[in-house]
Design an enzyme around this catalytic site. Structure first.
Site, PDB file in Angstrom:
ATOM      1  N   SER A  88      57.943  53.325   5.532  1.00  0.00           N
ATOM      2  CA  SER A  88      56.747  53.900   4.908  1.00  0.00           C
ATOM      3  C   SER A  88      56.763  55.429   4.969  1.00  0.00           C
ATOM      4  O   SER A  88      56.231  56.089   4.068  1.00  0.00           O
ATOM      5  CB  SER A  88      55.468  53.343   5.539  1.00  0.00           C
ATOM      6  OG  SER A  88      55.309  53.804   6.859  1.00  0.00           O
TER       7      SER A  88
ATOM      8  N   LYS B  54      71.716  53.250  21.180  1.00  0.00           N
ATOM      9  CA  LYS B  54      72.408  54.338  20.473  1.00  0.00           C
ATOM     10  C   LYS B  54      73.475  53.712  19.584  1.00  0.00           C
ATOM     11  O   LYS B  54      73.734  52.511  19.681  1.00  0.00           O
ATOM     12  CB  LYS B  54      73.048  55.305  21.470  1.00  0.00           C
ATOM     13  CG  LYS B  54      74.088  54.635  22.361  1.00  0.00           C
ATOM     14  CD  LYS B  54      74.735  55.614  23.325  1.00  0.00           C
ATOM     15  CE  LYS B  54      75.826  54.919  24.127  1.00  0.00           C
ATOM     16  NZ  LYS B  54      76.539  55.802  25.038  1.00  0.00           N
TER      17      LYS B  54
ATOM     18  N   HIS C   6      57.283  61.113  15.558  1.00  0.00           N
ATOM     19  CA  HIS C   6      57.014  60.211  16.680  1.00  0.00           C
ATOM     20  C   HIS C   6      55.520  59.911  16.711  1.00  0.00           C
ATOM     21  O   HIS C   6      54.694  60.827  16.578  1.00  0.00           O
ATOM     22  CB  HIS C   6      57.467  60.865  17.992  1.00  0.00           C
ATOM     23  CG  HIS C   6      57.254  59.982  19.170  1.00  0.00           C
ATOM     24  ND1 HIS C   6      58.118  58.938  19.468  1.00  0.00           N
ATOM     25  CD2 HIS C   6      56.256  59.925  20.084  1.00  0.00           C
ATOM     26  CE1 HIS C   6      57.662  58.303  20.534  1.00  0.00           C
ATOM     27  NE2 HIS C   6      56.534  58.885  20.930  1.00  0.00           N
TER      28      HIS C   6
HETATM   29  C1  GAR Z   1      56.647  55.289  12.610  1.00  0.00           C
HETATM   30  O1  GAR Z   1      55.354  55.082  13.112  1.00  0.00           O
HETATM   31  C2  GAR Z   1      57.395  56.292  13.449  1.00  0.00           C
HETATM   32  O2  GAR Z   1      56.568  57.270  13.997  1.00  0.00           O
HETATM   33  C3  GAR Z   1      57.959  55.399  14.530  1.00  0.00           C
HETATM   34  O3  GAR Z   1      58.366  54.235  13.851  1.00  0.00           O
HETATM   35  C4  GAR Z   1      57.505  54.021  12.731  1.00  0.00           C
HETATM   36  C5  GAR Z   1      58.367  53.791  11.506  1.00  0.00           C
HETATM   37  O4  GAR Z   1      57.599  53.372  10.430  1.00  0.00           O
HETATM   38  N1  GAR Z   1      59.070  56.027  15.177  1.00  0.00           N
HETATM   39  C6  GAR Z   1      59.317  55.922  16.471  1.00  0.00           C
HETATM   40  O5  GAR Z   1      58.649  55.249  17.234  1.00  0.00           O
HETATM   41  C7  GAR Z   1      60.542  56.697  16.945  1.00  0.00           C
HETATM   42  N2  GAR Z   1      60.609  56.738  18.370  1.00  0.00           N
HETATM   43  P1  GAR Z   1      58.175  53.395   8.950  1.00  0.00           P
HETATM   44  O6  GAR Z   1      59.498  52.645   8.946  1.00  0.00           O
HETATM   45  O7  GAR Z   1      57.139  52.666   8.150  1.00  0.00           O
HETATM   46  O8  GAR Z   1      58.335  54.833   8.519  1.00  0.00           O
END
Ligand code: GAR
Length: 197
Positions: A15, A67, A113
């Site tokens: 998203s 990783k 984040h």
């Molecule tokens: C987001 O909320 C991002 O901040 C988080 O994963 C989600 C991805 O959503 N990232 C982390 O937690 C990284 N440590 P998306 O695939 O819908 O963009």
């Protein structure tokens, strides 16, 4: 001005990538997503990229869980270099970044984040915030270094935690903030110099 060339890495539904691509298509962000790369073959972010006519590549991450194997990361570097990207944008990429990639793009990798760092680094930060009893959390865009969510902060946005929030409602509210913050921060980046934010 020349378009900023972006390489996007993600493991999930994508998203944030969609919000970035929407901002580009709306003319709000002078950039171009040259390639989307995922460590998860079935990730929604790859489908979204293909639907938008963009290059989408799956790179098998290898045997580690947190990783990529060095060979896999080297493959990611080669793909990003083949598209001559200016910045690497992590959008829900759930693995730590190690030296082959960090060295290939020094101060050129950013991440979003879902908390107000340095609070709640690591996984499911919204659940950590909810469990802590805090009344405010948010999201952070930061440069990526070798630590876990420790790089220099570019921008943050606050999001309230409401009394009846569940993990899902809170994460959704944080994502709404992410979707405006990330394109705004990327719009401040410059291909030739470090952001002044
Ligand atoms: C987001 O909320 C991002 O901040 C988080 O994963 C989600 C991805 O959503 N990232 C982390 O937690 C990284 N440590 P998306 O695939 O819908 O963009």
């Amino acid at each position: 001005m020349e378009k900023l060339k972006l390489g996007v890495l993600g493991s999930g539904k994508g998203s944030n990538f969609r919000a970035i691509q929407d901002a580009i298509e709306a003319g709000e962000l002078n950039a171009e997503v040259r390639i989307v790369i995922s460590d998860v073959e079935s990730a929604g972010i790859l489908d979204l990229a293909r639907l938008r006519g963009l290059r989408a590549e799956f790179v098998p991450p290898g045997k580690f869980r947190t990783k990529m194997e060095p060979e896999a990361e080297q493959r990611v570097v080669a793909l990003l270099k083949s598209e001559n990207v200016d910045y690497v944008v992590l959008a829900g990429f759930m693995r730590m970044i190690k030296t082959p990639l960090l060295n290939a793009f020094p101060s050129r990798i950013i991440n979003i984040h879902p908390s107000l760092l340095p609070n709640f680094p690591g996984i499911e930060a919204w659940k950590q915030a909810l469990a802590s009893g805090a009344t405010v959390t948010g999201c952070t865009v930061h440069y990526v270094d070798s630590g876990m969510d420790t790089g220099e902060i570019l921008a943050q946005r606050e999001v309230p935690i409401l009394p009846d929030d569940t993990a899902e409602t809170l994460h959704s509210r944080i994502q709404v903030a992410e979707h405006t913050l990330y394109p705004e921060v990327i719009a401040t980046l410059n291909a030739n110099q470090r952001s002044v934010l």
